[in-house]
Design a protein around this motif. Structure first.
Motif, mmCIF file in Angstrom:
data_model
loop_
_atom_site.group_PDB
_atom_site.id
_atom_site.type_symbol
_atom_site.label_atom_id
_atom_site.label_comp_id
_atom_site.label_asym_id
_atom_site.label_seq_id
_atom_site.Cartn_x
_atom_site.Cartn_y
_atom_site.Cartn_z
ATOM 1 N N ALA A 2 0.892 -1.134 -0.051
ATOM 2 C CA ALA A 2 0.044 0.007 -0.194
ATOM 3 C C ALA A 2 0.811 1.523 0.427
ATOM 4 C CB ALA A 2 -1.138 -0.305 0.496
ATOM 5 N N PRO A 3 0.487 1.887 -0.705
ATOM 6 C CA PRO A 3 1.460 3.529 -0.514
ATOM 7 C C PRO A 3 0.997 3.977 0.772
ATOM 8 C CG PRO A 3 -0.203 3.641 -2.262
ATOM 9 C CD PRO A 3 -1.092 2.424 -1.637
ATOM 10 N N ALA A 4 1.015 3.693 1.693
ATOM 11 C CA ALA A 4 0.797 4.540 3.415
ATOM 12 C C ALA A 4 2.072 3.156 4.243
ATOM 13 C CB ALA A 4 -0.135 4.240 4.506
ATOM 14 N N ASP A 5 2.196 2.081 3.373
ATOM 15 C CA ASP A 5 2.950 1.811 3.560
ATOM 16 C C ASP A 5 4.363 1.921 3.365
ATOM 17 O OD1 ASP A 5 1.364 0.136 6.144
ATOM 18 O OD2 ASP A 5 1.524 -1.480 3.710
ATOM 19 N N ASP A 6 4.747 1.868 1.920
ATOM 20 C CA ASP A 6 5.891 2.597 1.446
ATOM 21 C C ASP A 6 5.993 4.032 1.896
ATOM 22 O OD1 ASP A 6 5.319 0.668 -0.200
ATOM 23 O OD2 ASP A 6 4.537 1.398 -2.463
ATOM 24 N N ARG A 7 5.137 4.656 2.367
ATOM 25 C CA ARG A 7 5.583 6.484 2.637
ATOM 26 C C ARG A 7 6.119 5.871 3.951
ATOM 27 N NH1 ARG A 7 1.727 11.611 1.787
ATOM 28 N NH2 ARG A 7 2.547 13.789 2.415
ATOM 29 N N ARG A 8 5.454 5.346 5.025
ATOM 30 C CA ARG A 8 6.289 4.944 5.801
ATOM 31 C C ARG A 8 8.121 4.655 6.031
ATOM 32 N NH1 ARG A 8 1.281 3.985 7.950
ATOM 33 N NH2 ARG A 8 1.222 1.445 6.995
ATOM 34 N N ARG A 9 7.688 3.333 5.302
ATOM 35 C CA ARG A 9 9.063 2.994 5.081
ATOM 36 C C ARG A 9 10.178 4.085 4.648
ATOM 37 N NH1 ARG A 9 9.027 -0.999 1.406
ATOM 38 N NH2 ARG A 9 10.608 -2.139 1.647
ATOM 39 N N PHE A 10 9.376 4.988 3.426
ATOM 40 C CA PHE A 10 10.682 5.774 2.754
ATOM 41 C C PHE A 10 10.838 6.900 4.073
ATOM 42 C CE2 PHE A 10 11.260 9.827 0.890
ATOM 43 C CZ PHE A 10 11.985 9.933 -0.286
ATOM 44 N N ALA A 11 9.583 6.742 4.921
ATOM 45 C CA ALA A 11 10.169 7.833 6.165
ATOM 46 C C ALA A 11 11.371 7.298 7.162
ATOM 47 C CB ALA A 11 8.828 8.507 7.145
ATOM 48 N N ARG A 12 11.167 5.683 7.132
ATOM 49 C CA ARG A 12 11.955 5.985 8.550
ATOM 50 C C ARG A 12 13.396 5.434 7.594
ATOM 51 N NH1 ARG A 12 7.718 1.230 8.659
ATOM 52 N NH2 ARG A 12 9.449 -0.411 7.236
ATOM 53 N N ALA A 13 13.476 5.205 6.289
ATOM 54 C CA ALA A 13 14.434 5.426 5.703
ATOM 55 C C ALA A 13 15.440 6.736 6.133
ATOM 56 C CB ALA A 13 14.710 5.160 4.497
ATOM 57 N N ALA A 14 14.480 7.767 5.769
ATOM 58 C CA ALA A 14 15.131 9.131 5.520
ATOM 59 C C ALA A 14 15.560 9.567 6.899
ATOM 60 C CB ALA A 14 14.213 9.776 5.106
ATOM 61 N N TRP A 15 14.761 9.153 8.343
ATOM 62 C CA TRP A 15 15.322 9.237 9.512
ATOM 63 C C TRP A 15 16.350 8.433 9.660
ATOM 64 C CZ3 TRP A 15 14.366 12.784 13.176
ATOM 65 C CH2 TRP A 15 13.476 13.022 12.630
ATOM 66 N N VAL A 16 16.596 7.155 9.386
ATOM 67 C CA VAL A 16 18.106 6.114 9.675
ATOM 68 C C VAL A 16 19.251 7.568 9.144
ATOM 69 C CG1 VAL A 16 19.445 4.227 8.937
ATOM 70 C CG2 VAL A 16 17.136 3.861 9.761
ATOM 71 N N ASN A 17 19.044 7.908 8.028
ATOM 72 C CA ASN A 17 20.298 8.865 7.483
ATOM 73 C C ASN A 17 20.355 10.027 7.821
ATOM 74 O OD1 ASN A 17 21.281 7.407 3.957
ATOM 75 N ND2 ASN A 17 19.382 6.705 4.952
ATOM 76 N N VAL A 18 18.987 10.828 8.464
ATOM 77 C CA VAL A 18 19.318 12.055 9.499
ATOM 78 C C VAL A 18 20.044 11.639 10.128
ATOM 79 C CG1 VAL A 18 18.619 13.931 10.874
ATOM 80 C CG2 VAL A 18 17.250 13.237 9.157
ATOM 81 N N LEU A 19 20.207 10.661 11.197
ATOM 82 C CA LEU A 19 20.096 9.967 12.885
ATOM 83 C C LEU A 19 21.949 9.899 12.130
ATOM 84 C CD1 LEU A 19 17.453 8.564 14.409
ATOM 85 C CD2 LEU A 19 17.984 10.408 14.441
ATOM 86 N N GLY A 20 21.951 9.148 11.481
ATOM 87 C CA GLY A 20 23.217 8.411 10.910
ATOM 88 C C GLY A 20 24.656 9.461 10.819
ATOM 89 N N VAL A 56 16.676 17.397 3.761
ATOM 90 C CA VAL A 56 15.686 17.462 2.756
ATOM 91 C C VAL A 56 14.583 16.543 2.172
ATOM 92 C CG1 VAL A 56 15.783 18.415 0.430
ATOM 93 C CG2 VAL A 56 16.776 19.918 1.908
ATOM 94 N N VAL A 57 15.368 15.446 2.239
ATOM 95 C CA VAL A 57 14.451 14.226 1.897
ATOM 96 C C VAL A 57 13.159 14.241 2.069
ATOM 97 C CG1 VAL A 57 14.905 11.761 0.912
ATOM 98 C CG2 VAL A 57 16.616 13.300 0.277
ATOM 99 N N LEU A 58 14.053 14.061 4.004
ATOM 100 C CA LEU A 58 12.949 13.894 4.862
ATOM 101 C C LEU A 58 11.461 14.395 4.913
ATOM 102 C CD1 LEU A 58 11.619 12.395 7.429
ATOM 103 C CD2 LEU A 58 13.116 13.569 8.999
ATOM 104 N N VAL A 59 11.563 15.963 4.376
ATOM 105 C CA VAL A 59 11.053 16.577 4.778
ATOM 106 C C VAL A 59 9.816 16.754 3.356
ATOM 107 C CG1 VAL A 59 10.124 19.011 4.298
ATOM 108 C CG2 VAL A 59 12.171 18.342 6.019
ATOM 109 N N ARG A 78 7.924 14.589 -10.135
ATOM 110 C CA ARG A 78 8.942 15.388 -9.743
ATOM 111 C C ARG A 78 10.014 15.947 -8.749
ATOM 112 N NH1 ARG A 78 7.899 18.863 -15.577
ATOM 113 N NH2 ARG A 78 8.232 16.409 -16.996
ATOM 114 N N ILE A 79 8.687 16.029 -7.695
ATOM 115 C CA ILE A 79 9.304 16.268 -6.156
ATOM 116 C C ILE A 79 10.989 15.003 -6.434
ATOM 117 C CG2 ILE A 79 8.334 14.664 -4.907
ATOM 118 C CD1 ILE A 79 9.426 18.728 -4.566
ATOM 119 N N GLU A 80 11.005 14.246 -6.520
ATOM 120 C CA GLU A 80 12.242 13.236 -5.770
ATOM 121 C C GLU A 80 13.175 13.612 -6.243
ATOM 122 O OE1 GLU A 80 12.306 9.455 -3.789
ATOM 123 O OE2 GLU A 80 10.862 8.703 -5.988
#
Length: 311
Positions: A2-20, A56-59, A78-80
């Protein structure tokens, strides 16, 4: 998925990059300042740019999951590449600044003090970035996000730049301090190269670059394989964001009923859209043999069509 699941997984990956990246900056920055290592500070400063890019990717990045609306009828894909382009530009600017600082350090003859803590900080940074890289790649395997791909490439290159910084620390250990700013300069060059590569790829997406030949050939074969198709011409395949947009004129029997022609067009559009790389397709049906208006002379139809006949 589901798109909602994809969005959550995207956010988790972005957060991992921010914190790392934040953790790497803190560790390398403190140790680099304590012992005066240009190479370590350069690697830490590189991660400042990475942190900004990750935020920026997270937001912005997950905007791609929003549905089309009145202001963006083709969606927000195109935002990507725009986000990834920002990542690349940030890295280039930062890399140039680090190169300047490294040259200044070399000319000034500044000397750092060797400590095992320097090696420990770099080892920590390499292990951390590999973990973030592996996680981002795993999450992005199904999402196929160019923004996450840019962050993953950044993490992988971080490992290489940290190795270069380690060379500078080894120089301190063996009694050759100039190797530290030299290594910092090498890190900077690698950073600039990485940023240019990311930016160049995503400029192509934003500018509507043409599709690679293999994608175009695959689309052409799908269109020509339909039993009712007698020819294909004016095929245009280009990037609309990170996905392909397809426009084609297809020649069919001019005596078909409107419903028959509609069914053929639907089959062709659905067949092309089924390709993973394709976002949308537009097929215009022409009666075979009459040519195109653009080929006409003296206001009449051209005698021959510019079709690509079926093999």
């Amino acid at each position: 998925m589901a798109p909602a699941d994809d969005r959550r997984r995207f956010a988790r990956a972005a957060w991992v990059n921010v914190l790392g990246n934040a953790a790497k900056i803190v560790v390398e920055g403190i140790v680099g300042l304590t012992f005066g290592s240009v190479a370590l500070l350069a690697d830490a400063a590189h991660s400042v740019g990475d942190l900004v890019a990750s935020v920026v990717v997270l937001v912005w990045g997950d905007t791609r999951f929003e549905d089309p609306d009145a202001s963006h009828p083709h969606g927000h894909a195109r935002i990507e590449p725009l986000t990834a382009l920002f990542v690349g530009a940030t890295i280039v600017v930062l890399g140039g600044s680090l190169l300047y600082e490294s040259v200044q350090g070399l000319l000034a003859g500044e000397s750092a003090t060797f400590s095992v803590a320097l090696v420990g900080a770099l080892a920590f940074a390499m292990a951390l970035m590999y973990a973030v890289y592996a996680y981002t790649v795993r999450i992005n395997h199904d999402l196929d996000s160019t923004a996450l791909a840019a962050l993953a490439a950044d993490c992988r290159n971080d490992i290489y730049t940290t190795i270069a910084a380690l060379v500078g620390i080894v120089g301190l250990m063996v009694g050759y301090p100039p190797l530290d700013p030299i290594a910092g300069g090498l890190v900077s060059v690698l950073v600039v190269y990485q940023g240019v590569s990311i930016a160049r790829e995503n400029v192509g997406y934003l500018a509507g670059a043409g599709a690679p030949a293999d994608h175009r050939d695959e689309i052409l074969e799908i269109l020509r394989a339909h039993p009712a198709v007698e020819g294909v011409h004016d095929l245009v395949v280009f990037y609309d964001g990170t996905v392909l947009e397809v426009e084609a004129h297809v020649e069919v029997d001019g005596d078909l009923t409107l419903r028959e022609a509609h069914d053929i067009e639907t089959d062709l559009v659905e067949g092309v859209r089924a390709l993973d790389a394709v976002g949308d397709a537009h097929v215009h049906l022409d009666p075979s043999g009459i040519g195109e208006w653009k080929d006409a002379t003296d206001g009449g139809w051209a005698g021959e069509s510019t079709l690509l006949g079926r093999s």
